[in-house]
Design an enzyme around this catalytic site. Structure first.
Site, mmCIF file in Angstrom:
data_model
loop_
_atom_site.group_PDB
_atom_site.id
_atom_site.type_symbol
_atom_site.label_atom_id
_atom_site.label_comp_id
_atom_site.label_asym_id
_atom_site.label_seq_id
_atom_site.Cartn_x
_atom_site.Cartn_y
_atom_site.Cartn_z
ATOM 1 N N LYS A 195 0.879 -1.185 0.000
ATOM 2 C CA LYS A 195 0.000 0.000 0.000
ATOM 3 C C LYS A 195 0.912 1.229 0.000
ATOM 4 C CE LYS A 195 -1.730 3.065 2.125
ATOM 5 N NZ LYS A 195 -1.536 4.490 1.762
ATOM 6 N N GLY A 248 7.202 5.128 7.864
ATOM 7 C CA GLY A 248 6.368 6.322 7.924
ATOM 8 C C GLY A 248 6.602 7.052 9.231
ATOM 9 N N SER A 249 5.597 7.787 9.649
ATOM 10 C CA SER A 249 5.753 8.614 10.842
ATOM 11 C C SER A 249 5.622 7.767 12.111
ATOM 12 C CB SER A 249 4.685 9.704 10.838
ATOM 13 O OG SER A 249 3.410 9.102 10.864
ATOM 14 N N GLY A 253 3.046 4.783 13.038
ATOM 15 C CA GLY A 253 3.685 3.542 13.501
ATOM 16 C C GLY A 253 3.008 3.008 14.755
ATOM 17 N N GLU A 270 10.052 1.452 10.433
ATOM 18 C CA GLU A 270 11.104 2.443 10.140
ATOM 19 C C GLU A 270 10.435 3.800 10.248
ATOM 20 O OE1 GLU A 270 14.196 1.752 9.706
ATOM 21 O OE2 GLU A 270 14.066 -0.405 9.407
ATOM 22 N N CYS A 304 14.082 10.782 6.356
ATOM 23 C CA CYS A 304 14.008 10.357 7.753
ATOM 24 C C CYS A 304 15.327 10.577 8.486
ATOM 25 C CB CYS A 304 13.595 8.898 7.841
ATOM 26 S SG CYS A 304 14.597 7.824 6.819
ATOM 27 N N GLU A 401 10.106 16.337 14.579
ATOM 28 C CA GLU A 401 10.534 16.136 13.194
ATOM 29 C C GLU A 401 9.752 17.092 12.294
ATOM 30 O OE1 GLU A 401 9.320 12.517 11.088
ATOM 31 O OE2 GLU A 401 11.389 12.324 10.429
HETATM 32 P P1 NAP Z 1 2.743 8.597 7.358
HETATM 33 O O1 NAP Z 1 1.745 9.655 7.371
HETATM 34 O O2 NAP Z 1 3.045 7.868 8.600
HETATM 35 O O3 NAP Z 1 2.287 7.585 6.218
HETATM 36 C C1 NAP Z 1 3.040 6.449 5.874
HETATM 37 C C2 NAP Z 1 2.129 5.433 5.229
HETATM 38 O O4 NAP Z 1 1.178 4.987 6.191
HETATM 39 C C3 NAP Z 1 1.325 5.965 4.058
HETATM 40 O O5 NAP Z 1 1.182 4.967 3.086
HETATM 41 C C4 NAP Z 1 0.003 6.279 4.716
HETATM 42 O O6 NAP Z 1 -1.060 6.306 3.805
HETATM 43 C C5 NAP Z 1 -0.133 5.127 5.684
HETATM 44 N N1 NAP Z 1 -1.055 5.346 6.777
HETATM 45 C C6 NAP Z 1 -1.530 6.515 7.300
HETATM 46 N N2 NAP Z 1 -2.373 6.275 8.310
HETATM 47 C C7 NAP Z 1 -2.453 4.934 8.448
HETATM 48 C C8 NAP Z 1 -3.152 4.074 9.328
HETATM 49 N N3 NAP Z 1 -3.959 4.537 10.279
HETATM 50 N N4 NAP Z 1 -2.989 2.749 9.192
HETATM 51 C C9 NAP Z 1 -2.166 2.245 8.259
HETATM 52 N N5 NAP Z 1 -1.476 3.012 7.385
HETATM 53 C C10 NAP Z 1 -1.615 4.345 7.481
HETATM 54 O O7 NAP Z 1 4.162 9.118 6.856
HETATM 55 P P2 NAP Z 1 4.437 10.038 5.610
HETATM 56 O O8 NAP Z 1 3.950 11.393 5.942
HETATM 57 O O9 NAP Z 1 3.944 9.363 4.373
HETATM 58 O O10 NAP Z 1 6.027 9.999 5.559
HETATM 59 C C11 NAP Z 1 6.812 10.793 6.346
HETATM 60 C C12 NAP Z 1 7.285 10.061 7.580
HETATM 61 O O11 NAP Z 1 7.943 8.850 7.231
HETATM 62 C C13 NAP Z 1 8.304 10.840 8.365
HETATM 63 O O12 NAP Z 1 8.021 10.778 9.742
HETATM 64 C C14 NAP Z 1 9.606 10.139 8.065
HETATM 65 O O13 NAP Z 1 10.587 10.300 9.036
HETATM 66 C C15 NAP Z 1 9.172 8.746 7.931
HETATM 67 N N6 NAP Z 1 10.142 7.970 7.141
HETATM 68 C C16 NAP Z 1 10.952 7.086 7.796
HETATM 69 C C17 NAP Z 1 11.896 6.372 7.100
HETATM 70 C C18 NAP Z 1 12.779 5.381 7.798
HETATM 71 O O14 NAP Z 1 13.300 4.499 7.135
HETATM 72 N N7 NAP Z 1 12.974 5.453 9.091
HETATM 73 C C19 NAP Z 1 12.022 6.537 5.725
HETATM 74 C C20 NAP Z 1 11.198 7.454 5.083
HETATM 75 C C21 NAP Z 1 10.260 8.169 5.814
HETATM 76 P P3 NAP Z 1 -1.533 7.725 3.152
HETATM 77 O O15 NAP Z 1 -0.306 8.451 2.748
HETATM 78 O O16 NAP Z 1 -2.354 7.304 2.018
HETATM 79 O O17 NAP Z 1 -2.295 8.399 4.227
#
Ligand code: NAP
Ligand code: MG
Length: 499
Positions: A195, A248-249, A253, A270, A304, A401
């Site tokens: 997804k 993701g965030s 998580g 992650e 990240c 962040e």
């Molecule tokens: P996000 O809002 O957490 O979204 C990540 C993914 O989770 C998206 O596909 C999102 O779908 C989905 N999602 C949202 N709510 C959900 C729920 N309740 N249940 C299941 N899935 C859900 O993160 P983002 O804004 O896309 O990305 C930025 C974040 O990712 C930052 O915090 C960054 O630090 C982190 N990140 C970490 C790494 C690492 O390796 N540590 C690498 C890259 C990014 P939708 O987008 O369709 O809502």
């Protein structure tokens, strides 16, 4: 919904992949509309214009995809192929990605905004290498023969694929993060439902198209585009999913962890970071300032591992501040498709507003905006690379962040390494840390004290398939890459026999 304007490649040819209406879901080896018939718009962050529509998968589509992945897992069409054949297929997918580097990098640039000079590597070369690296593990996954205390017993362990994996990915490096989950999961023998982020779903669909061409058996790879609160939630709650691999965030998580409790599926996470950069007075200052600038302004800070807290030894603080500000001012910010561009737009208007509100908060908390701080233009979501000073640990910009091109610079005294480490560790995150010094003992002593999954000294790399990657504290669970990366997709079975 207004019709999408078909974007053109930098060379003027239309991107064929986006022709022909709404993009469909890829389930059980077939392209299909969402059960609801709904779709949503995808935008180019450099212009704000709609570039495509994709199917809006929800719980019903996740059900179908998980059922397909379960069938493919249970019938052994993937896990019971010979290792040589599986390796061949992962390598073939890598070759396909590489031979479509132009289209993939343009698609990723269009969808995410990153410069073409970055997407060629990040969305194509690096994912291809990731597949090849993990393909290499396929015939090296094996159990052990434990020494059993009783002479009348023999035992051995088997490493088996965990089963059906749900991969949920963010928008900042869409293709690489997706492949970073698919490749080790497939190497382990799992089947996958991916997804991708709603903001950047296109490269995942392109990947599915390539996987189809390579001939992966139906159900081994499924891609369901949709929203986090519908498709993502359904996948993480699904009783027939054995593991969620999430990037993701930290906030989401935690929701994934709660959702996983229903069937106690395995979870690897992650998550976010607020990584410190330490520059000591004995460092090569020019190199360190350039490294720190690259570490926060690459991908417009939407990384990240971005080094977003800059700690500089007092005696060189002003010099480094000036150097990094000069880097910020010199950066060419523009649409990713322009060959001169070094920093593209933020991914969305929402992300732009979020980052700008952090800058406003910093101002009202008493921080000094040394350079940048403002929006560029009105069409896309461009922000000036921003350097803040007069910041301290009580401020939100130092603790949270931001995920944008904003760095907080603060001086430190080099007397006590323990105190320097305490400052570095003073957030809820623990993803990465950067040290610049010529003194080996300082570098290694500090590296040991920092609570971070990766410590990079004098520009050391973290993006390497062989190097384990992940977070301490609220930056995640588990490690990707290396042997550990494959092992998170395996279960261990002990087999014992009385002789
Ligand atoms: P996000 O809002 O957490 O979204 C990540 C993914 O989770 C998206 O596909 C999102 O779908 C989905 N999602 C949202 N709510 C959900 C729920 N309740 N249940 C299941 N899935 C859900 O993160 P983002 O804004 O896309 O990305 C930025 C974040 O990712 C930052 O915090 C960054 O630090 C982190 N990140 C970490 C790494 C690492 O390796 N540590 C690498 C890259 C990014 P939708 O987008 O369709 O809502
Ligand atoms: Mg987009």
């Amino acid at each position: 919904m207004s019709a999408a304007v078909l974007p053109t490649q930098p060379f003027g040819r239309p991107l064929e992949f986006l022709a022909g209406g709404s993009k469909q879901l890829y389930i059980d080896g077939q392209w299909t509309e969402a059960c609801s018939g709904e779709s949503f718009a995808v935008h180019d962050p450099a212009t704000g214009r709609q570039i495509a529509t994709v199917a809006s998968g929800d719980a019903a589509d996740i059900d179908a995809a998980v059922a397909a992945a379960r069938r493919a897992f249970d019938n052994g069409s993937w896990s019971e192929l010979t290792p040589a054949l599986r390796r061949k297929m992962l390598n073939a997918l890598a070759d396909e990605i590489e031979s479509h580097v132009d289209e993939i990098s343009q698609l990723e640039t269009l969808d995410n905004g990153m410069p073409l000079s970055v997407s060629g590597w990040l969305a194509s070369t690096a994912p291809a290498e990731c597949l090849r690296y993990n393909a290499g593990w396929i015939d090296k996954i094996h159990g052990d023969t434990p020494v059993v205390s009783s002479p009348n017993h023999h035992a051995y362990t088997l490493k088996e694929p965990i089963g059906v994996v749900g991969a949920i990915t963010p928008w900042n490096a869409p293709m690489l993060v997706a492949v970073g989950k698919l490749a080790p999961a497939l190497a382990a023998g799992c089947t996958v439902v991916l997804k991708p982020a709603e903001l950047t779903p296109l490269s995942a669909l392109y990947l599915a198209q390539l996987a189809h061409k390579v001939g992966f058996p139906p159900g081994v790879i499924n891609v369901v585009t949709g929203f986090g609160h519908t498709a993502g939630k359904a996948l993480s709650e699904h009783p027939d999913v054995d593991k969620i691999a999430f990037t993701g965030s930290t906030a989401v998580g935690k929701q994934i962890v709660h959702a996983a409790t229903g069937n106690l599926k395995r979870v690897s996470l992650e998550l976010g970071g607020k990584s410190p950069v330490f520059i000591f007075a004995d460092a090569d200052v020019e190199q360190a300032a350039a490294g720190a600038a690259a570490g926060i302004f690459a991908l417009a800070g939407q990384v990240c591992v971005a080094g977003s807290r800059l700690y500089v030894e007092k005696s060189i603080f002003e010099r480094v501040l000036e150097a990094i500000s000069a880097h910020a001012r010199a950066l060419r910010v523009g649409p990713g498709k322009d060959s001169q561009t070094q920093m593209g737009p933020l991914v969305s208007d929402r992300q732009l507003s979020r980052v700008m509100s952090y800058i406003e908060t910093a101002r009202s908390d008493g921080a000094e905006v040394v350079t940048g701080g403002g929006r560029l233009g009105t069409a896309g979501f461009f922000l000036q690379p921003t350097v803040l000073a007069q910041t301290n640990r009580t401020m939100r910009v130092v603790q949270e962040e931001i995920f944008g091109p904003v760095i907080c610079a603060m001086p430190f005294d080099a007397d006590e390494l323990a105190e320097i480490a305490r400052v570095g560790n003073d957030t809820t995150y623990g993803l990465s840390a950067y040290i610049w010094t010529q003194k080996l003992s300082t570098a290694h002593k500090l590296a040991k004290k920092l609570r971070a999954g990766t410590v990079r000294i004098n520009g050391g790399t973290s993006l390497d398939n062989a190097i384990p990657f992940g977070g301490y504290k609220q930056s995640g669970w588990g490690r990707e890459n290396g042997r550990e990366g494959v092992e998170t997709f395996l279960e261990t079975k002990a087999v014992t026999i009385q002789l």
